[in-house]
Design an enzyme around this catalytic site. Structure first.
Site, PDB file in Angstrom:
ATOM      1  N   ASP A 192     -20.719  -6.131  12.579  1.00 57.07           N
ATOM      2  CA  ASP A 192     -19.578  -5.939  11.691  1.00 57.07           C
ATOM      3  C   ASP A 192     -19.563  -7.052  10.812  1.00 57.07           C
ATOM      4  O   ASP A 192     -19.255  -6.703   9.513  1.00 57.07           O
ATOM      5  CB  ASP A 192     -18.404  -5.779  12.648  1.00 57.07           C
ATOM      6  CG  ASP A 192     -17.281  -5.497  11.657  1.00 57.07           C
ATOM      7  OD1 ASP A 192     -17.107  -4.342  11.378  1.00 57.07           O
ATOM      8  OD2 ASP A 192     -16.348  -6.434  11.305  1.00 57.07           O
ATOM      9  N   ARG A 203     -16.260   3.389   2.628  1.00 54.14           N
ATOM     10  CA  ARG A 203     -17.078   4.503   3.153  1.00 54.14           C
ATOM     11  C   ARG A 203     -16.220   5.787   3.394  1.00 54.14           C
ATOM     12  O   ARG A 203     -16.429   6.925   3.045  1.00 54.14           O
ATOM     13  CB  ARG A 203     -17.981   4.276   4.124  1.00 54.14           C
ATOM     14  CG  ARG A 203     -19.020   5.308   4.624  1.00 54.14           C
ATOM     15  CD  ARG A 203     -20.253   4.927   5.429  1.00 54.14           C
ATOM     16  NE  ARG A 203     -19.508   5.039   6.861  1.00 54.14           N
ATOM     17  CZ  ARG A 203     -20.622   5.026   7.863  1.00 54.14           C
ATOM     18  NH1 ARG A 203     -22.006   5.261   7.488  1.00 54.14           N
ATOM     19  NH2 ARG A 203     -20.124   5.350   8.956  1.00 54.14           N
ATOM     20  N   HIS A 251     -15.197  -2.990  13.251  1.00 50.63           N
ATOM     21  CA  HIS A 251     -15.172  -1.529  12.881  1.00 50.63           C
ATOM     22  C   HIS A 251     -15.379  -0.754  13.971  1.00 50.63           C
ATOM     23  O   HIS A 251     -16.560  -1.170  14.918  1.00 50.63           O
ATOM     24  CB  HIS A 251     -16.068  -1.067  11.699  1.00 50.63           C
ATOM     25  CG  HIS A 251     -16.002   0.276  11.063  1.00 50.63           C
ATOM     26  ND1 HIS A 251     -16.210   1.330  11.780  1.00 50.63           N
ATOM     27  CD2 HIS A 251     -15.346   0.724  10.167  1.00 50.63           C
ATOM     28  CE1 HIS A 251     -16.078   2.363  11.161  1.00 50.63           C
ATOM     29  NE2 HIS A 251     -15.490   1.875  10.116  1.00 50.63           N
ATOM     30  N   GLU A 290       0.862  -1.137  -0.116  1.00 49.04           N
ATOM     31  CA  GLU A 290      -0.103  -0.035  -0.035  1.00 49.04           C
ATOM     32  C   GLU A 290       0.975   1.180  -0.174  1.00 49.04           C
ATOM     33  O   GLU A 290       1.930   1.196   0.820  1.00 49.04           O
ATOM     34  CB  GLU A 290      -0.918   0.145   1.185  1.00 49.04           C
ATOM     35  CG  GLU A 290      -1.853   1.190   1.394  1.00 49.04           C
ATOM     36  CD  GLU A 290      -2.620   1.209   2.756  1.00 49.04           C
ATOM     37  OE1 GLU A 290      -3.466   0.532   2.776  1.00 49.04           O
ATOM     38  OE2 GLU A 290      -2.194   1.858   3.659  1.00 49.04           O
ATOM     39  N   ASP A 332     -13.477   7.868   6.108  1.00 45.85           N
ATOM     40  CA  ASP A 332     -13.511   8.621   7.561  1.00 45.85           C
ATOM     41  C   ASP A 332     -13.702  10.079   7.324  1.00 45.85           C
ATOM     42  O   ASP A 332     -13.346  10.735   6.322  1.00 45.85           O
ATOM     43  CB  ASP A 332     -12.306   8.463   8.277  1.00 45.85           C
ATOM     44  CG  ASP A 332     -12.092   6.839   8.774  1.00 45.85           C
ATOM     45  OD1 ASP A 332     -13.088   6.161   9.104  1.00 45.85           O
ATOM     46  OD2 ASP A 332     -10.866   6.500   8.587  1.00 45.85           O
ATOM     47  N   THR A 346      -3.608   4.917  -1.543  1.00 44.44           N
ATOM     48  CA  THR A 346      -4.719   5.260  -0.464  1.00 44.44           C
ATOM     49  C   THR A 346      -5.345   6.593  -0.905  1.00 44.44           C
ATOM     50  O   THR A 346      -4.796   7.223  -1.952  1.00 44.44           O
ATOM     51  CB  THR A 346      -4.350   5.476   0.752  1.00 44.44           C
ATOM     52  OG1 THR A 346      -3.286   6.560   0.722  1.00 44.44           O
ATOM     53  CG2 THR A 346      -3.846   4.358   1.386  1.00 44.44           C
TER      54      THR A 346
END
Length: 308
Positions: A168, A114, A159, A24, A116, A55
């Site tokens: 979750d 989704r 989560h 990543e 933050d 990201t």
């Protein structure tokens, strides 16, 4: 859209007995950071990851840079990029535009999140008035946009917004049923949490439980930065590891980075060895845009030469 392999096809077709790995990256914030990123990219390119992910800043704070750099990964390297896409702060039209921008660069693998809230990742999540409320909706939106291969996030510890692990698990299964082909976990430091997640998904829906759950591993090289990452994610260090790293860091004005790093590489190696033994489909490493720590873990596993 240029036809590219799906992540599931790539990890399942990896040759030889070596488990595939992936890494990543994060979008760079300035020219120096971008130069560092590309040094890491070239080092990893020779190590042969199954895929690399890029990201996406909260609220789209790095949107343009994310699209540009992910596009360059697709066009200028031999790596298979996965683009992140979050719902935070975006209308449906903006989300569709992002998918179109990725498609224009030949990117067909998207990790849907989704996301933050910007500013305070642990703060109240507010839906865009013209956007989507849940990642499941975003999965369906991306799938409806064209020939995209979609992945989602999963959470070994649950989560932090979910009331309990059962809820979750149901949220994850709903995302998989909506068309997600695999999930990548949030970072964790207790392999049992990953194994229990895998068991919960299979128990909830055997068919969805067949889809790959890719564990994410962060080789700790700084206790301070690790704590910050954990704080933002709502995750935590096991108490024994926290105590061990705290002792290694020392009580001076600057932490003993070398001692912390040694433990971090050791723990990441031990986790990887157990995950391999337990049949994980791929090992996904958080790199912070550096190649050395991940390369050392891969070398310990007999999977790569050390990057200098």
């Amino acid at each position: 859209m240029t036809s590219t392999p799906s992540i599931v096809d790539r990890i399942r077709s990896s040759s030889g007995s070596r488990i595939p790995f992936s890494v990543e990256f994060s979008p760079p914030r300035d020219a120096d950071a971008e130069a560092r990123l590309w040094r890491a990219v070239r080092e990893f390119e020779r190590l042969g990851p199954a895929f690399v992910s890029m990201t996406y800043g909260a609220g789209g704070s790095t949107r343009d840079r994310t699209v540009r750099v992910t596009g360059q990964l697709a066009e200028d390297t031999t790596l298979l990029p996965v683009a992140h896409l979050t719902a935070v702060g975006h209308s449906l039209d903006e989300l569709r535009s992002m998918c179109g921008a990725y498609a224009d660069r030949g990117i067909s693998n998207i990790l849907v999140l989704r996301g933050d809230p910007p500013g305070d990742p642990l703060g109240e999540w507010v839906k865009h008035p013209d956007g989507v409320e849940y990642a499941e909706e975003l999965v369906r939106l991306v799938r409806d946009m064209g020939d995209f291969h979609v992945g989602v996030a999963s959470f070994p510890e649950g989560h932090y917004r979910a009331p309990d692990l059962d809820h979750d698990t149901k949220y994850l299964v709903s995302k998989l049923r909506a068309g997600a082909e695999y999930s990548i976990t949030q970072m964790f430091f207790d392999v049992d949490d990953y194994l229990r997640l895998r068991d919960r998904v299979s128990a909830c829906d055997r068919e969805q439980g067949e889809k790959p759950i890719i564990p994410e591993i962060m080789p700790i090289t700084s206790l301070r930065s690790a704590r910050r990452s954990l704080e933002l994610s709502g995750s935590k260090l096991p108490p024994v590891l926290e105590e061990r790293l705290t002792r290694a860091a020392g009580t001076g004005p600057e932490e003993n980075r070398a001692a912390v790093r040694e433990i971090g590489i050791e723990v990441a190696t031990e986790m990887s060895e157990r995950l391999i033994a337990e049949g994980a489909p791929c090992l996904h490493f958080i790199t912070l845009n550096f190649a050395r720590a991940t390369s050392e873990v891969l070398t310990n596993l007999g999977m790569a030469a050390t990057v200098t």
